[in-house]
Scaffold this motif. Sequence first.
Motif, PDB file in Angstrom:
ATOM      1  N   THR A 129     -11.727  -6.201  16.984  1.00 10.83           N
ATOM      2  CA  THR A 129     -11.620  -5.244  18.082  1.00 10.83           C
ATOM      3  C   THR A 129     -12.868  -4.388  18.099  1.00 10.83           C
ATOM      4  N   LEU A 130     -13.615  -4.446  19.187  1.00 13.27           N
ATOM      5  CA  LEU A 130     -14.888  -3.739  19.248  1.00 13.27           C
ATOM      6  C   LEU A 130     -15.183  -3.359  20.687  1.00 13.27           C
ATOM      7  N   ASP A 131     -15.450  -2.083  20.914  1.00 14.59           N
ATOM      8  CA  ASP A 131     -15.785  -1.600  22.245  1.00 14.59           C
ATOM      9  C   ASP A 131     -17.266  -1.255  22.330  1.00 14.59           C
ATOM     10  N   PRO A 132     -17.870  -1.378  23.513  1.00 15.77           N
ATOM     11  CA  PRO A 132     -19.262  -0.938  23.670  1.00 15.77           C
ATOM     12  C   PRO A 132     -19.370   0.538  23.326  1.00 15.77           C
ATOM     13  N   GLY A 133     -20.424   0.903  22.623  1.00 16.35           N
ATOM     14  CA  GLY A 133     -20.583   2.296  22.217  1.00 16.35           C
ATOM     15  C   GLY A 133     -22.040   2.654  22.045  1.00 16.35           C
ATOM     16  N   LEU A 134     -22.300   3.693  21.241  1.00 13.00           N
ATOM     17  CA  LEU A 134     -23.663   4.173  21.053  1.00 13.00           C
ATOM     18  C   LEU A 134     -24.464   3.310  20.099  1.00 13.00           C
ATOM     19  N   ALA A 135     -23.808   2.490  19.282  1.00 12.38           N
ATOM     20  CA  ALA A 135     -24.515   1.639  18.335  1.00 12.38           C
ATOM     21  C   ALA A 135     -24.540   0.199  18.840  1.00 12.38           C
ATOM     22  N   GLN A 179     -15.441  -1.163  31.860  1.00 13.96           N
ATOM     23  CA  GLN A 179     -14.595  -2.083  31.097  1.00 13.96           C
ATOM     24  C   GLN A 179     -14.551  -3.469  31.720  1.00 13.96           C
ATOM     25  N   SER A 180     -14.646  -3.533  33.038  1.00 14.17           N
ATOM     26  CA  SER A 180     -14.563  -4.825  33.725  1.00 14.17           C
ATOM     27  C   SER A 180     -15.739  -5.740  33.393  1.00 14.17           C
ATOM     28  N   GLN A 181     -16.807  -5.171  32.825  1.00 17.13           N
ATOM     29  CA  GLN A 181     -17.990  -5.965  32.492  1.00 17.13           C
ATOM     30  C   GLN A 181     -17.880  -6.647  31.132  1.00 17.13           C
ATOM     31  N   PHE A 182     -16.862  -6.302  30.360  1.00 23.20           N
ATOM     32  CA  PHE A 182     -16.743  -6.825  29.002  1.00 23.20           C
ATOM     33  C   PHE A 182     -15.432  -7.584  28.830  1.00 23.20           C
ATOM     34  N   PRO A 240     -13.289 -10.716  26.356  1.00 24.29           N
ATOM     35  CA  PRO A 240     -13.296 -11.276  25.005  1.00 24.29           C
ATOM     36  C   PRO A 240     -14.359 -12.370  24.864  1.00 24.29           C
ATOM     37  N   ILE A 241     -14.985 -12.414  23.695  1.00 21.01           N
ATOM     38  CA  ILE A 241     -16.053 -13.383  23.422  1.00 21.01           C
ATOM     39  C   ILE A 241     -15.592 -14.320  22.321  1.00 21.01           C
ATOM     40  N   ARG A 242     -15.577 -15.596  22.617  1.00 19.95           N
ATOM     41  CA  ARG A 242     -15.182 -16.607  21.624  1.00 19.95           C
ATOM     42  C   ARG A 242     -16.409 -17.010  20.809  1.00 19.95           C
ATOM     43  N   ARG A 245     -11.789 -19.844  15.409  1.00 23.47           N
ATOM     44  CA  ARG A 245     -10.994 -18.858  14.665  1.00 23.47           C
ATOM     45  C   ARG A 245     -11.550 -17.439  14.736  1.00 23.47           C
ATOM     46  N   LEU A 246     -12.644 -17.210  15.454  1.00 24.54           N
ATOM     47  CA  LEU A 246     -13.249 -15.886  15.474  1.00 24.54           C
ATOM     48  C   LEU A 246     -13.533 -15.436  16.903  1.00 24.54           C
ATOM     49  N   TRP A 247     -12.974 -14.279  17.284  1.00 30.70           N
ATOM     50  CA  TRP A 247     -13.158 -13.703  18.611  1.00 30.70           C
ATOM     51  C   TRP A 247     -13.581 -12.244  18.483  1.00 30.70           C
ATOM     52  N   ILE A 248     -14.367 -11.770  19.459  1.00 28.46           N
ATOM     53  CA  ILE A 248     -14.657 -10.350  19.629  1.00 28.46           C
ATOM     54  C   ILE A 248     -13.869  -9.891  20.853  1.00 28.46           C
ATOM     55  N   VAL A 249     -13.000  -8.892  20.685  1.00 29.79           N
ATOM     56  CA  VAL A 249     -12.073  -8.523  21.756  1.00 29.79           C
ATOM     57  C   VAL A 249     -12.154  -7.013  22.027  1.00 29.79           C
ATOM     58  N   PRO A 250     -12.554  -6.607  23.240  1.00 29.75           N
ATOM     59  CA  PRO A 250     -12.488  -5.182  23.593  1.00 29.75           C
ATOM     60  C   PRO A 250     -11.051  -4.679  23.498  1.00 29.75           C
ATOM     61  N   SER A 251     -10.885  -3.405  23.167  1.00 30.11           N
ATOM     62  CA  SER A 251      -9.550  -2.877  22.882  1.00 30.11           C
ATOM     63  C   SER A 251      -8.618  -2.923  24.078  1.00 30.11           C
ATOM     64  N   TRP A 252      -9.161  -2.960  25.309  1.00 27.16           N
ATOM     65  CA  TRP A 252      -8.303  -2.958  26.488  1.00 27.16           C
ATOM     66  C   TRP A 252      -7.846  -4.360  26.890  1.00 27.16           C
TER      67      TRP A 252
END
Length: 288
Positions: free
Chosen positions: A127-133, A97-100, A102-104, A108-115
């Motif tokens: 809200t998007l976490d690293p996964g299999l896809a 988790q420490s490797q990810f 939030p990405i601006r 007005r648009l951000w990608i934010v890991p759930s933690w």
Amino acid sequence: MDAHLVAGISDALLEEGACSVDVADAEAGTRRESPIFGEPGSETEIAFGLNRVVALFPADGDVCAAVERAAVSSGFAGMPACRITDVEEQDWVRMTQSQFDPIRISDRLWIVPSWHVPPDAAALNITLDPGLAFGTGSHPTTRLCLDWLEERLSPTQSVIDYGCGSGILAIAAGKLGAARVCGIDIDEQAVISSRYNAARNGVTAEFTNAEAPLPPPADIVIANILANPLKVLAPLLARLTLPGGYVVLSGILSAQAAEMVAIYRNWFDMEPATIEQGWVRLTGSRRS
């Protein structure tokens, strides 16, 4: 390690009990670094000029003996230079988790890991976490597509995300107000992940396997895949794009852009390419 020995030693290490084997460019970070971009349909050998092979073994095994046997069986003339390091037990979830962060993407648009707490609560936060896809917003190809959607998508338009991966582009289109959103992928895990991520973000979208009946044509067809699949898919993506609509393509290296433009000009009026870190986004308007 030379390229012609990589496949053999990798297989041999696994046969000797390695839990996993990783091959990396031994000259990464130097002027002699040699990136490889393998993709379906290419004949690129996935090995660097000089390779570093890392194998993970259980702690209770004789690692030296295993490496020596693997070297002999894969054609080495003697024991290769190697180093054995103990891997300490850690909180691997927290470390990952420490490797990810939030990405601006824009104001007005951000990608934010759930933690993470969203840096801007008033923004459109995905809200998007690293996964299999594939697809977390960190790769230049994904950002190029998100930039296009953020700048040019109108609320009345419909969107097809072909090769949806994690669903990030379809979700962004939904957050930005698209009238209808559909995601398509050949990987059933991607379809499952996309449905989960869309629901998590409160976005209404349809996600289907590529073998299912195709959705109606859309105003925007966006495909962040790779060059070889995009060549094969050109007639299909053209059929899925309404006259006057747009195709948005990424996953293309700079050296591949001219050939891709020549193919898609059969159906689209192509715009100048947008380039980021050697990756290209191509946009075309569908002719009637």
